[in-house]
Design an enzyme around this catalytic site. Structure first.
Site, PDB file in Angstrom:
ATOM      1  N   CYS A  79      13.371  11.212   6.648  1.00 41.89           N
ATOM      2  CA  CYS A  79      13.298  10.932   8.095  1.00 41.89           C
ATOM      3  C   CYS A  79      14.644  11.159   8.767  1.00 41.89           C
ATOM      4  CB  CYS A  79      12.818   9.504   8.314  1.00 41.89           C
ATOM      5  SG  CYS A  79      13.851   8.298   7.466  1.00 41.89           S
ATOM      6  N   LYS A 111       0.876  -1.188   0.000  1.00 38.73           N
ATOM      7  CA  LYS A 111       0.000   0.000   0.000  1.00 38.73           C
ATOM      8  C   LYS A 111       0.907   1.229   0.000  1.00 38.73           C
ATOM      9  CE  LYS A 111      -2.003   2.986   1.909  1.00 38.73           C
ATOM     10  NZ  LYS A 111      -1.830   4.397   1.452  1.00 38.73           N
ATOM     11  N   GLU A 120       9.027   2.025  11.148  1.00 38.69           N
ATOM     12  CA  GLU A 120      10.078   3.021  10.892  1.00 38.69           C
ATOM     13  C   GLU A 120       9.395   4.377  10.893  1.00 38.69           C
ATOM     14  OE1 GLU A 120      13.173   2.326  10.788  1.00 38.69           O
ATOM     15  OE2 GLU A 120      13.007   0.151  10.674  1.00 38.69           O
ATOM     16  N   GLU A 167       8.647  16.976  14.917  1.00 35.50           N
ATOM     17  CA  GLU A 167       9.163  16.766  13.560  1.00 35.50           C
ATOM     18  C   GLU A 167       8.391  17.669  12.599  1.00 35.50           C
ATOM     19  OE1 GLU A 167       8.080  13.222  11.357  1.00 35.50           O
ATOM     20  OE2 GLU A 167      10.159  12.943  10.770  1.00 35.50           O
TER      21      GLU A 167
END
Ligand code: NAD
Length: 483
Positions: A282, A173, A248, A384
């Protein structure tokens, strides 16, 4: 207009309910196609196809599976130009980056795991005189691979390749924001005659298609890369059926520059770490910690470095900073910059949208932004942002640098700059981080463990770690008359 379809059991199909989502090119804000908005029934059809294919695929053996992965890698390489253009159009990243980093890495992912599965080993324990234990590593069955929008084919293939190499069948996906290269991958599968049902790709929104995959009782594991909040939701849902999960997640990574470092190299790397892929990696270094005695010198270098980056049309070979992935994400980043200002932050450079002329006049461009004068504990230094925004934070001592670096809920990566090997070793050991780079950033060896601690994730990807995740270890104990 591009019409993306699901790839289920080797066939291209629309979502059963017929709903679609728009595909938008962020460099010009133009809708250029649609993708299926899949629901539970579409995911179920994909899982059924994968289940039907599992017995044959898992019995093929590593040599044959490796050969299929290498065929996929060759076909991706042969279509590099088309794939790179699609990746750039979907994400807004410079075409040069898609061409030299994203797509080649997808090729490497398949080649790497094709090789890795051929060299995978298992343990045997001999207990004389007459007992032999050995470990069988068996594929799980059908697994789900859910990926984000920042490195679409790069990260999608990073999950799919070890899953397939280990003998699993996959329902993938990809992000609904950037589904194009995953769709092209399904076309490549069809072109090379990849076995039907072994790799299925279902498109759609996270809360519907993604959630249905996580909740599906016949899916044995979920490998997920994305935001921390989504990861927590996935962990909760997956726990209902005790699925394996690899998560992750986000990061708020420090670049730590000590006063004995090669300041030129450190500053150049800090700029690269902060702004590569528009700061949407990331592993980006979004907090730049600088020892007080060299703070002003490094600050000047960083501001110059940020201002030297060419912002513009992703298709222009001179462009270093392309478009932000979507209008929503651009607004989110601008909101974060506003919060930084309200908290007393000084915007040293950037902080504003950048208007383009011609083709890109409606695109989502933002100047690389550096901010200082903020407390290490404020929102800007804790959350973040996932955009081209980095903060500069002074520190006096090694201890203070470690405390600031570790002082967020994240722990994905860090980059440490010093010429002193002892400092490098001490700091690397003290950092709460899954990855530490010393005097470098983003050097990747696919054999190494990749992942984060704290709210940056659970589990490790890469090399043997990924092969272990996608298999179940079974101990076989044989009592013999003699060994
Ligand atoms: P996201 O969490 O919004 O979405 C990631 C994927 O999850 C998408 O495919 C989405 O459709 C799907 N999803 C969303 N909700 C879901 C749900 N309830 N159930 C199942 N699937 C769902 O993340 P994003 O905005 O696409 O990506 C940005 C984030 O990804 C950042 O936080 C970034 O740090 C992180 N990221 C982490 C790594 C890493 O390796 N640690 C790598 C790249 C990106």
């Amino acid at each position: 207009m591009t019409q993306i379809q699901n790839f289920i059991g080797g066939k291209f199909v629309d979502a059963l309910q017929g709903a679609t989502l728009d595909l938008v090119d962020p460099s010009c804000g133009r809708v250029f196609g649609s993708l299926p908005e899949s629901k539970t029934e579409d995911v179920d059809a994909a899982v059924q196809s994968a289940l039907a294919a599992f017995s044959e695929w898992s019995s093929l053996g590593p040599v044959h599976r490796a050969s299929w992965l290498n065929k996929l890698a060759d076909a991706i390489e042969a279509n590099l130009t088309e794939l790179a253009l699609a990746e750039s159009m979907d994400t807004g990243k410079p075409l040069s980056v898609a061409r030299t980093i994203d797509i080649p890495r997808a090729v490497s992912n398949f080649r790497f795991f094709a090789g890795a599965i051929l060299h995978d080993t298992s343990e045997a324990y001999v207990d004389r005189p007459s007992v032999l234990n050995y470990t069988l590593r068996q594929p799980l069955g059908v697994v789900g691979c859910i990926s984000p929008w920042n490195l679409p084919l790069y990260l999608f293939s990073w999950k799919i390749a070890p899953a397939l190499a280990s003998g699993n069948c996959v329902v993938g996906k990809p992000s609904e924001v950037t589904p194009l290269t995953a769709f092209l991958l399904s076309k490549i599968c069809a072109d090379i005659g990849f076995p039907d049902g072994v790799l299925n790709i279902v498109h759609g929104a996270g809360p519907s298609a993604g959630a249905a995959l996580v909740a599906h009782p016949d899916v044995k594991a979920i490998s997920f890369t994305g935001g921390t909040a989504t990861g927590k939701t996935i962990a909760k849902v997956a726990s209902e059926s005790l699925k394996k999960v690899s998560l992750e997640l986000g990061g708020k990574n420090p670049t730590i520059i000590f006063d004995d470092a090669d300041l030129e190299a450190a500053s150049n790397a800090a700029i690269e770490a902060a702004f590569s892929n528009q700061g949407q990696i990331c592993l980006c270094g979004s907090r730049i910690l600088i020892q007080e005695s060299v703070f002003e010198r490094v600050k000047a270098k960083l501001v110059n470095g940020a201002q030297a980056l060419t912002i513009g049309d992703p298709l222009d070979p001179e462009t270093k900073i392309g478009a932000i992935v979507s209008r929503d994400h651009l607004d989110k980043i601008l909101h974060h910059i506003e919060i930084a200002r309200q908290d007393g932050g000084r915007v040293l450079t950037g902080g504003v949208r950048v208007a383009q002329k011609g083709r890109c006049k409606n695109g989502f461009f933002l100047a690389p932004t550096l901010i200082d004068n903020l407390a290490a504990t404020c929102t800007t230094n804790q959350d973040e942002i996932f955009g081209p925004v980095a903060t500069l934070i002074p520190f006096k001592t090694e201890g203070e640098a470690i405390q600031i670096a570790n002082g967020t809920r994240y722990g994905l990566s860090a980059s440490v700059w010093t010429k002193d090997l002892n400092t490098a070793n001490r700091v690397s050991e003290a950092l709460s981080s899954g990855i530490v780079w010393v005097n470098c950033w983003m050097h990747r060896d696919l054999r190494t463990p990749f992942g984060g601690v704290k709210e940056s994730g659970v589990g490790r990807e890469g090399g043997t770690y990924a092969l272990r995740f996608f298999t179940e270890a079974k101990n076989v104990c044989i009592k013999t008359t003699s060994l």
